[in-house]
Structure formats: C-alpha cells, structure tokens
Design a protein around this motif. Structure first.
Motif, mmCIF file in Angstrom:
data_model
loop_
_atom_site.group_PDB
_atom_site.id
_atom_site.type_symbol
_atom_site.label_atom_id
_atom_site.label_comp_id
_atom_site.label_asym_id
_atom_site.label_seq_id
_atom_site.Cartn_x
_atom_site.Cartn_y
_atom_site.Cartn_z
ATOM 1 N N HIS A 123 16.263 62.267 -45.100
ATOM 2 C CA HIS A 123 15.928 62.664 -43.725
ATOM 3 C C HIS A 123 14.403 62.786 -43.654
ATOM 4 O O HIS A 123 13.850 63.875 -43.550
ATOM 5 C CB HIS A 123 16.619 63.989 -43.395
ATOM 6 N N ARG A 145 20.579 65.867 -47.336
ATOM 7 C CA ARG A 145 19.583 64.779 -47.236
ATOM 8 C C ARG A 145 18.193 65.378 -47.023
ATOM 9 O O ARG A 145 17.196 64.779 -47.393
ATOM 10 C CB ARG A 145 19.957 63.851 -46.086
ATOM 11 N N VAL A 146 18.151 66.578 -46.402
ATOM 12 C CA VAL A 146 16.852 67.223 -46.199
ATOM 13 C C VAL A 146 16.216 67.518 -47.559
ATOM 14 O O VAL A 146 15.035 67.215 -47.790
ATOM 15 C CB VAL A 146 17.007 68.519 -45.366
ATOM 16 N N ARG A 198 20.694 57.463 -36.966
ATOM 17 C CA ARG A 198 21.404 58.522 -37.703
ATOM 18 C C ARG A 198 22.808 58.024 -37.966
ATOM 19 O O ARG A 198 23.490 57.522 -37.055
ATOM 20 C CB ARG A 198 21.448 59.824 -36.923
ATOM 21 N N ARG A 255 21.502 74.627 -44.988
ATOM 22 C CA ARG A 255 22.812 74.997 -44.435
ATOM 23 C C ARG A 255 23.950 74.625 -45.388
ATOM 24 O O ARG A 255 23.916 73.573 -46.022
ATOM 25 C CB ARG A 255 22.990 74.257 -43.095
ATOM 26 N N GLY A 258 17.604 73.822 -39.624
ATOM 27 C CA GLY A 258 18.532 73.982 -38.510
ATOM 28 C C GLY A 258 19.602 72.896 -38.545
ATOM 29 O O GLY A 258 19.377 71.840 -39.125
ATOM 30 N N PRO A 259 20.778 73.116 -37.989
ATOM 31 C CA PRO A 259 21.181 74.368 -37.367
ATOM 32 C C PRO A 259 21.469 75.443 -38.423
ATOM 33 O O PRO A 259 21.970 75.130 -39.496
ATOM 34 C CB PRO A 259 22.458 73.979 -36.612
ATOM 35 N N GLN A 272 26.987 72.844 -45.759
ATOM 36 C CA GLN A 272 27.454 71.730 -44.922
ATOM 37 C C GLN A 272 28.977 71.586 -44.999
ATOM 38 O O GLN A 272 29.502 70.688 -45.660
ATOM 39 C CB GLN A 272 26.753 70.439 -45.339
HETATM 40 N N1 ASP Z 1 19.684 69.019 -39.307
HETATM 41 C C1 ASP Z 1 19.615 68.702 -40.713
HETATM 42 C C2 ASP Z 1 20.296 67.371 -40.983
HETATM 43 O O1 ASP Z 1 20.652 66.680 -40.053
HETATM 44 C C3 ASP Z 1 20.125 69.781 -41.586
HETATM 45 C C4 ASP Z 1 21.566 70.171 -41.412
HETATM 46 O O2 ASP Z 1 22.318 69.575 -40.644
HETATM 47 O O3 ASP Z 1 21.948 71.133 -42.076
HETATM 48 O O4 ASP Z 1 20.443 67.014 -42.133
#
Ligand code: ASP
Length: 307
Positions: free
Chosen positions: A129, A165-166, A101, A220, A260-261, A222
C-alpha cells in the motif's frame, strides 16, 4: 522502486522518498495549479475504501484531471470480466493513470503489464500500500519538523502484521528514511518473512516503550482476512491489553499512528484516537497532498508544468 508506476516500496531509496514528500508540500501550499489538466485518471476500487478512495478522487479533481470511478458492483467485473480485460478496456478509453485497489496481492503488478497508463497500487490484498506509507512519512515529517528530522527516530509497528499491506510498505519506506524499527505482535500475527526484516520483535506496547519508541504505529486486526480460519488471538480484550495503546502509555513526545479504519478500544483506546499525541487525523489530511504528488509524478505532469 518508484517509477512511473507506483506498485511497491520494496527497494525504495531515501531520495525518491524525499522527492515525493517535497512535491506533496508544493501541492499542499497550492503552488501547482491544475497539473493534471487534460489527463484522465481512473479510480478502480474492487475492495472497500473510505480514506484512500476519497483522497485520490479529491486529489485528481483538484489537480484538474477527468476522473472515472469504477467499483466491482456496477462494472463488468460483476459479470465475470477479468482484471486484464478491464485494464485493457480502460487503457483503450484513454486512461493516463489507473489507481487500483484489489483484494489479490500482485493485482497491480499484473495490471501494469497490460496498460500504457501509469498504475498506482492503492492496496493489493496483503501485498503493498505504497501511498499509505508515503502519506505516513509526510504526516510524520510535518510533525517532527521536516524529512531530515526522521533520521534515528524509533518506530514500533504493532498489531496484525501478517495481513497488513501497510506494514509491507511502511517497513521499507521508514527504513529508507533512516528510522529504527521494531515489531510488536503475537507470533500468530507475524508473517514468515518477519525474521528476514532483521528488526527486534517485541511482545507488548509496554516493551516497545522500554525499547525507546518515539512512535507507536498501530495496525488494525484484519478480521475480513481471517474468515473461516480459527481465531488468531484467543481474546480481543486480552490482545488489546498487550498490543493496543491506552492513555496510560502516553508520555511526553510519544506519537501514535494508525492508517485507519481504527477498531476503537482494540488497537487504540477510544479516548486516545483524537488525543494530541495521535497523528491519525494528520495522516488522513496528508492523503490529498501526497496522492496529488503521486498522480503528477506518475503521469509525468510535473515535468510538463516545469517546462
Ligand atoms: N486502510 C488500510 C488498508 O487499506 C489499513 C486497513 O484497512 O487496516 O490496508
């Protein structure tokens, strides 16, 4: 493409997805015992993580691997060592898989060019991701009765697409699984490439329900990737009213997802996060089986077990 390295889901095919999902099921049923015996998995998390880091760790240990965990604090990255030198070091110490990561998009691709270990992208900046999208597919297929039942479902992906990225992994993966997609976001949270995705762009969750969404997948806001810039939304409360899911949106059969989160009360109302309509706990739980499958495929361990 899915290969030994799991870097991106751009261009992934339906059968590749099916392979991961069915191997994850095998892991969930406990039908593979210690496929990673004798393998070394390095978890290098240079950006915060709870779900991804913990589930990769549990997956690797339950599969019998030796696990090395590295974060920025406490590793030589904090002394200024480069990513490439770090990767080469882990390679020489015998890592079979490197789960990475990193805050920079493209970091996993770069790492993969400098190691014989299989590199698994656990989130690279605003890039990809892949294991998140794979576990989402797993959780959703469990909820609807199997992988083939995903075909034709309508999924509205709502929220901060720009920094997600999701979204960049979920969009090609859900499409390859045969689902119809729409995006719900204010223009300020849409990337330039959104037009090229060729999906309807809607302006509210209400609009998504009118479009016929079976699933609303929330992303989310960000804030950590907006620092120093002028706000992308004029008011979080107003944003929540148009782009968040509240109890009033719930109707028979509608499923709510979020990687999440969760910013409770922003993307999902507090009383909906753990409602029966929410797949959020199921998504988290899917992490171990799916990441076990990814680790065994990446290291070639399944083939060794089958032999
Ligand atoms: N956990 C996910 C990510 O690492 C989504 C997020 O952080 O909002 O991309």
């Amino acid at each position: 493409m899915l290969s030994r390295d799991f870097l991106t889901l751009e261009g992934v095919g339906r059968e590749e997805l099916r392979e991961v999902i069915s191997l994850a099921r095998t892991h969930a049923d406990g039908r593979l015992s210690h496929p990673l015996d004798g393998k070394t998995v390095c978890l290098a998390f240079f950006e915060s993580s709870t779900r991804t880091a913990v589930s990769f760790d549990l997956a690797a240990r339950r599969c019998g691997a030796d696990v090395i965990s590295l974060s920025e604090k406490g590793s030589s990255i904090s002394k200024g060592e480069s990513l490439i030198d770090t990767v080469v070091t882990l390679d020489r110490l015998g890592a079979d898989a490197l789960v990475l990561r990193h805050p920079a998009a493209g970091a996993s691709m770069l790492a993969a060019r400098h190691t014989e270990a299989a590199v698994i992208n656990a989130g690279d900046g605003c890039g990809q991701h892949p294991t998140q999208a794979l576990l989402d597919l797993y959780a959703l297929s469990e909820a609807v009765g199997g992988f083939d039942e995903l075909e034709g479902r309508r999924v509205a992906i709502a929220g901060d697409i720009l920094h997600s990225r999701v979204a960049r992994s979920v969009i090609p993966a859900f499409r390859a699984a045969g689902m119809d997609l729409a995006i719900v976001a204010p223009l300020t949270l849409l990337p330039q490439e959104a037009d090229a995705w060729g999906v309807p762009i809607l302006d509210s969750v209400d609009g998504a329900l009118e479009w016929g969404a079976d699933v609303v997948y929330l992303l989310r806001l960000q804030n950590e990737r907006m620092n120093g810039r002028s706000p992308r939304v004029p008011s979080v409360g107003e944003y929540a009213r148009f782009y968040g899911v509240a109890r009033r949106h719930l109707r028979d059969g509608l499923l709510v997802m979020h990687p999440g989160p969760v910013n409770r009360g922003v993307e999902i109302a507090g009383d909906v996060v753990l409602d029966g309509a929410s797949l959020v706990p199921g998504q988290v739980a899917a992490g171990i089986a799916v990441r076990s499958a990814v680790l065994t495929l990446a290291t070639g361990a399944t083939h060794e077990v089958a032999a």
